[in-house]
Design an enzyme around this catalytic site. Structure first.
Site, PDB file in Angstrom:
ATOM      1  N   GLN A  61       0.814  -1.224   0.000  1.00  0.00           N
ATOM      2  CA  GLN A  61       0.000   0.000   0.000  1.00  0.00           C
ATOM      3  C   GLN A  61       0.847   1.273   0.000  1.00  0.00           C
ATOM      4  OE1 GLN A  61      -3.158   0.307  -0.544  1.00  0.00           O
ATOM      5  NE2 GLN A  61      -3.869  -1.792  -0.264  1.00  0.00           N
ATOM      6  N   SER A  90       2.820  -4.672  -5.348  1.00  0.00           N
ATOM      7  CA  SER A  90       1.916  -5.199  -6.368  1.00  0.00           C
ATOM      8  C   SER A  90       1.520  -4.103  -7.352  1.00  0.00           C
ATOM      9  CB  SER A  90       0.661  -5.686  -5.631  1.00  0.00           C
ATOM     10  OG  SER A  90      -0.236  -6.277  -6.511  1.00  0.00           O
ATOM     11  N   CYS A 122     -17.278 -10.144   4.101  1.00  0.00           N
ATOM     12  CA  CYS A 122     -18.385 -11.098   4.101  1.00  0.00           C
ATOM     13  C   CYS A 122     -17.839 -12.452   3.656  1.00  0.00           C
ATOM     14  CB  CYS A 122     -19.459 -10.617   3.144  1.00  0.00           C
ATOM     15  SG  CYS A 122     -20.945 -11.585   3.274  1.00  0.00           S
TER      16      CYS A 122
END
Ligand code: PLP
Length: 407
Positions: free
Chosen positions: A181, A203, A329
């Site tokens: 990040q 990345s 989720c």
């Protein structure tokens, strides 16, 4: 409907310049860079130049210290498992409790395989305790793997200090950081302040290159066995034909980010700060997660007590606004974020946390629109919340204890 994309810590759009730079390597110079014929030399040169360009952005003189991988997940797996396989005599790993699953799950797997793993806690702002870190270092410590900037909260860890302390304690401990990040958002000098870092992952798709390309910096002399076995690409350290178009894209994306970093990041921070100030002012009972720690300039993680993040995201999405929640989720159950739980964010807020993450493509109008829509969504959801007193527009006095019971 116009899409307002504010989920750049999840992935970013490919920059048009990156897309353009990649094009010829699909259609004209598609050769295998390891092939012997002349035509492939242009492809091999493109690969070498990209490696040189990327290494230069980290102030590295030896480009071979950059290994190309398929993603940061592969880079992290290589760093952790490769280090363990190269040092079978040591069995202790230090990490933090707020790592991305691409580190956390690998460390848990190492634990299942007999390694001792220290998962360092964080305080309410998301900071590590340095004394606790020093105490965790032991003669059996093989590896420290601690992320640079947190994908959920944006909190930045003091990698310069942690890596220096590690090497002062025992130079043979390998230091890895997941900088997925922060690369492209913050300057990283691997011969300067990050000179004690042995391994660093990142990345492409977090910095406007495509998904499916990553890299691992491996400092010369670092004991790290290859994770992918097969051909002898990447100097025998990562088998598999190099993805030249994406590697060219990664180099272009990193160059664009670094060339414009100061200007872009200060503009992005102003947008983030304006968004944060407006939401805090307009919405009662909110907290900014990680507010008291150094944070990435693009990230705002805001907790709206007494409502569900999923509800907020759904409503935002009906307005074309893309953001993330603090929960993932999984298999039908709503798991609260391990990062926010580690930061002791109360249950009343973990579930109502939303992350906005901006990029250089966000505009003042995007932020205006979020400021217009978001407080109303929160107010409407609270009207349906059993924990909210609509008459007084405050939480019900027993809300806290009810929530304690729920969990
Ligand atoms: N590490 C961090 C901190 C991330 O934010 C991410 C992606 O969200 C990853 C690792 C995994 O990256 P990739 O999708 O390239 O495997």
């Amino acid at each position: 409907m116009r899409i307002i994309y504010a989920d750049n810590n999840a992935t970013t759009q490919v920059a048009p310049e990156v897309y353009e730079a990649m094009g010829p390597y699909f259609t004209e110079q598609y050769f295998n860079p390891s092939s012997m014929y002349d035509a492939a030399h242009t492809t091999a040169n493109a690969l070498n130049n990209a490696r040189k360009e990327i290494a230069g952005h980290f102030a590295l003189e030896e480009p071979k210290q950059i290994l190309f991988t398929s993603c940061a997940t592969e880079s992290n797996n290589t760093a952790i498992m490769g280090t363990a396989r190269a040092n079978p005599n040591r069995r202790h790993i230090i990490t933090s409790s707020v790592e991305h699953p691409a580190v956390l799950e690998v460390c848990k797997d190492m634990e299942r395989n007999g390694y001792k793993v220290t998962f360092l806690p964080v305080d309410n702002d998301g900071n590590l305790n340095i004394d606790e870190f020093i105490r965790a270092l032991s003669p059996d410590t093989l590896l420290v793997t601690i992320l640079h900037a947190n994908n959920e909260s944006g909190v930045i860890f003091p990698i310069e200090q942690l890596s220096r302390l590690t090497k002062e304690t025992d130079p043979s401990i390998v230091f890895h950081t997941d900088a997925t990040q922060s690369v492209g958002k913050m300057p990283i000098d691997l011969r300067g302040e990050f000179r004690h870092v042995d391994l660093l992952s990142f990345s492409g798709h977090k910095l406007h290159a495509p998904k499916g390309i990553g890299a691992l910096f491996v400092r010369r002399g670092t004991p790290c066995r290859p994770y992918m076995l097969g051909g002898h690409q990447e100097g025998g350290r990562r088998a598999g034909t190099e993805n030249v178009p994406y590697i060219v894209g990664l180099a272009k994306a990193l160059s664009l980010s670094i060339e414009n970093m100061e200007e872009d990041e200060s503009r992005i921070q102003k947008l983030r700060d304006r968004l944060e100030a407006a939401l805090v002012e307009k919405i009662p009972e909110v907290q900014v997660n990680g507010k008291g720690a150094p944070r990435l300039p693009n990230t705002l993680n805001i907790a709206c007590h007494y409502i569900e993040g999923e509800g907020i995201l759904y409503q935002l999405s009906t307005h074309g606004i893309c953001a993330s929640s603090g929960s993932a989720c999984t298999s039908g159950s709503l798991e609260p974020s391990h990062v926010l739980r580690a930061m002791n964010v109360p249950f009343t807020a973990v579930h109502g946390s939303v992350r906005f993450s901006l990029s250089r493509y966000n505009t003042e109008e995007d932020v205006d629109r979020i400021i217009e829509v978001f407080p109303e969504i929160v107010a409407n959801l609270r009207k349906l919340s059993p924990y909210w007193d609509n008459e007084k527009n405050t939480p019900r006095p027993d809300a806290e204890s009810m929530l304690q019971q729920t969990h």
